[in-house]
Design a protein around this motif. Structure first.
Motif, PDB file in Angstrom:
ATOM      1  N   TRP A   1     -39.693 -26.301  12.400  1.00 54.43           N
ATOM      2  CA  TRP A   1     -38.405 -25.893  11.867  1.00 54.43           C
ATOM      3  C   TRP A   1     -37.330 -26.184  12.913  1.00 54.43           C
ATOM      4  N   SER A   2     -36.143 -26.503  12.390  1.00 52.84           N
ATOM      5  CA  SER A   2     -34.987 -26.802  13.227  1.00 52.84           C
ATOM      6  C   SER A   2     -33.781 -26.060  12.662  1.00 52.84           C
ATOM      7  N   TYR A   3     -32.898 -25.639  13.540  1.00 54.29           N
ATOM      8  CA  TYR A   3     -31.685 -24.971  13.094  1.00 54.29           C
ATOM      9  C   TYR A   3     -30.630 -25.099  14.178  1.00 54.29           C
ATOM     10  N   GLY A   4     -29.388 -24.932  13.774  1.00 56.86           N
ATOM     11  CA  GLY A   4     -28.326 -25.040  14.758  1.00 56.86           C
ATOM     12  C   GLY A   4     -26.961 -25.107  14.106  1.00 56.86           C
ATOM     13  N   ALA A   5     -25.968 -25.427  14.918  1.00 57.40           N
ATOM     14  CA  ALA A   5     -24.582 -25.531  14.464  1.00 57.40           C
ATOM     15  C   ALA A   5     -23.922 -26.682  15.200  1.00 57.40           C
ATOM     16  N   GLU A   6     -22.988 -27.319  14.531  1.00 59.77           N
ATOM     17  CA  GLU A   6     -22.247 -28.402  15.172  1.00 59.77           C
ATOM     18  C   GLU A   6     -20.806 -28.392  14.702  1.00 59.77           C
ATOM     19  N   ALA A   7     -19.919 -28.839  15.587  1.00 62.60           N
ATOM     20  CA  ALA A   7     -18.493 -28.840  15.278  1.00 62.60           C
ATOM     21  C   ALA A   7     -17.851 -30.091  15.857  1.00 62.60           C
ATOM     22  N   THR A   8     -16.856 -30.612  15.153  1.00 61.61           N
ATOM     23  CA  THR A   8     -16.133 -31.791  15.587  1.00 61.61           C
ATOM     24  C   THR A   8     -14.633 -31.545  15.455  1.00 61.61           C
ATOM     25  N   LEU A   9     -13.896 -31.925  16.475  1.00 59.99           N
ATOM     26  CA  LEU A   9     -12.445 -31.825  16.468  1.00 59.99           C
ATOM     27  C   LEU A   9     -11.859 -33.187  16.799  1.00 59.99           C
ATOM     28  N   GLU A  10     -10.994 -33.689  15.933  1.00 59.90           N
ATOM     29  CA  GLU A  10     -10.331 -34.972  16.163  1.00 59.90           C
ATOM     30  C   GLU A  10      -8.819 -34.751  16.118  1.00 59.90           C
ATOM     31  N   LYS A  11      -8.152 -35.158  17.172  1.00 60.93           N
ATOM     32  CA  LYS A  11      -6.700 -34.985  17.293  1.00 60.93           C
ATOM     33  C   LYS A  11      -6.058 -36.352  17.507  1.00 60.93           C
ATOM     34  N   ARG A  12      -5.028 -36.651  16.730  1.00 62.51           N
ATOM     35  CA  ARG A  12      -4.353 -37.945  16.823  1.00 62.51           C
ATOM     36  C   ARG A  12      -2.901 -37.754  17.258  1.00 62.51           C
ATOM     37  N   PHE A  13      -2.472 -38.665  18.132  1.00 64.76           N
ATOM     38  CA  PHE A  13      -1.084 -38.735  18.540  1.00 64.76           C
ATOM     39  C   PHE A  13      -0.557 -40.129  18.184  1.00 64.76           C
ATOM     40  N   THR A  14       0.614 -40.468  18.668  1.00 66.08           N
ATOM     41  CA  THR A  14       1.194 -41.770  18.342  1.00 66.08           C
ATOM     42  C   THR A  14       0.326 -42.907  18.862  1.00 66.08           C
ATOM     43  N   LYS A  15      -0.035 -42.844  20.134  1.00 61.88           N
ATOM     44  CA  LYS A  15      -0.855 -43.899  20.732  1.00 61.88           C
ATOM     45  C   LYS A  15      -2.194 -43.379  21.240  1.00 61.88           C
TER      46      LYS A  15
END
Length: 328
Positions: free
Chosen positions: A167-181
Motif C-alpha cells: 500500500w502507498s499513500y501520501g500528499a502532493e502539492a504544486t504551486l506555479e507563479k508567473r510574472f512578465t518574464k
C-alpha cells in the motif's frame, strides 16, 4: 544467466516466445450535471491467457470534478488497474536490478486500487495551485524472497519469488507563479510505500525499495528575449531503501553468500541535482516550427547512485557504504 559470462554465440540458446494472449475492452462516458459537476465513469475488461492459466477481470474507473468557484475545482477519483506483468525489484545492495515476470497460475495478476482527492485553483495568467491526497492498495504483489541476492537462473526464477500485499499513500502539492518574464514552479510530495509478505521479515511490514519519503522540485524560468527561455531546476528526493548483509567476511577472497543477506531495509543517502537549461524558438513562417535547446545536467556534480557496495577496511566491525556512478 549463470556464474560464467559467455561471449561466444554458440554457447547461448534462445528461449521460446512466451505463450500468452491478452484482450482488453474499455468503455467510458462523460456526464454533466449543470455547469459545475462532471462525472466520468468507466469500465475496463481484461481477458488474459498464459499457458493453461486463464484470468478475466472487470476493473471499474470513476472520475468526478466539481467547480466550487470560477477558478476552483475539487476532484475525486477511483481507479482499479490489473497489472499482468510483475516488476520485481531487488532490495539488496548491488545493481538496482529488476526482474519482469508475466502473471501465471502461481503469480496472479497484481490488483491496484487507488482513491485520489484533489483541489485545483487555476488562473493561467497569475498563479496555478494543485493539491492531492491519495491512497493505493495493491494485492498479489511479487517480491524477492529473503536471502536471494541473485541474478537468476532459468530453472529457478520463481523458486525465489514470494507474494504479498502493498500500500502507498501520501500528499502532493504544486504551486506555479508567473510574472512578465519570470515563472516559478514548486512541487512537493510526501509519500509512504509499504510491502508485506508472510514469507518476509516474520510477516512485519517493511518499506519498499523506492519509498522516497520526500520529493521536491524547484524550477525558475526567465525569458530575456522573445522565444528565448533560460531555466534552472533543482530536484531533491530521499534515498532509496536497501537491505544490508547480515554477516560480512573479513577475507577479501570471499563473497557474500546467499545466507548472509539480512531482511530489515536501511535508508540510503539522499539525492539532489541542479540542472541548467536554455531553449530558443527560431522565428519562422509557414507550416514548420523550429527550436534549439541545450542544458547542463547535475551542475552541482551530485552523486547519481547506480551501484551500492559494502566494503570492510578494518576489524572494527564498521560497514561503510560506497555509491558508484554510471556516469561521472
Amino acid at each position: 544467466v549463470d556464474s560464467d559470462f559467455k561471449e561466444a554465440a554458440d554457447d547461448l540458446s534462445s528461449v521460446a516466445c512466451l505463450p500468452f494472449s491478452d484482450m482488453m475492452l474499455y468503455y467510458e462516458i462523460a456526464l454533466r450535471a449543470g455547469n459545475r459537476l462532471l462525472l466520468r465513469p468507466g469500465l475496463h475488461f481484461n481477458d488474459y491467457k498464459h499457458n493453461s492459466f486463464h484470468n478475466q477481470s472487470f476493473q471499474p474507473r470513476f472520475f468526478s470534478s466539481y467547480a466550487i468557484a470560477k477558478r476552483q475545482r475539487i476532484n475525486l477519483a477511483y481507479t482499479h488497474i490489473g497489472q499482468l506483468l510483475h516488476m520485481i525489484t531487488s532490495p539488496y545492495t548491488g545493481i538496482n536490478r529488476e526482474l519482469w515476470l508475466p502473471a501465471n497460475q502461481r503469480l496472479k495478476p497484481a490488483e491496484n486500487r487507488m482513491v485520489n482527492l484533489g483541489y485545483e485553483y487555476k488562473d493561467n495568467r497569475i498563479v496555478n495551485i494543485t493539491a492531492d491526497v491519495y491512497y493505493k492498495k495493491i494485492s498479489n504483489l511479487a517480491m524477492f524472497g529473503e536471502k536471494t541476492n541473485i541474478l537468476y537462473n532459468s530453472d529457478s526464477t520463481e523458486k525465489h519469488i514470494v507474494t504479498g500485499t502493498g500500500w502507498s499513500y501520501g500528499a502532493e502539492a504544486t504551486l506555479e507563479k508567473r510574472f512578465t518574464k519570470w515563472k516559478m514552479l514548486l512541487s512537493y510530495t510526501l509519500s509512504w510505500s509499504w510491502r508485506r509478505s508472510d514469507s518476509l521479515n516474520s510477516g512485519i511490514k517493511q518499506p519498499y525499495r523506492y519509498d522516497r519519503r520526500h520529493n521536491v522540485n524547484v524550477l525558475l524560468g526567465y525569458q530575456p528575449l522573445k522565444g528565448l527561455e533560460i531555466s534552472l531546476l533543482w530536484h531533491f528526493h530521499t534515498g532509496d531503501f536497501i537491505t544490508l548483509p547480515a554477516l560480512i567476511s573479513f577475507k577479501p577472497e570471499e563473497t557474500f553468500a546467499d545466507t548472509n543477506m539480512g531482511s530489515v531495509p536501511f535508508r540510503g543517502s539522499i539525492y539532489n541535482r541542479l540542472n541548467l537549461n536554455a531553449s530558443y524558438r527560431i522565428p519562422t513562417h509557414g507550416r514548420f516550427k523550429h527550436a534549439v535547446g541545450s542544458g547542463v545536467h547535475a551542475v552541482n556534480q551530485s552523486q547519481g547512485d547506480y551501484l551500492t557496495t559494502i566494503a570492510t577496511t578494518s576489524r572494527n566491525y564498521t560497514t561503510p557504504l560506497y555509491q558508484e556512478q554510471l556516469f561521472k
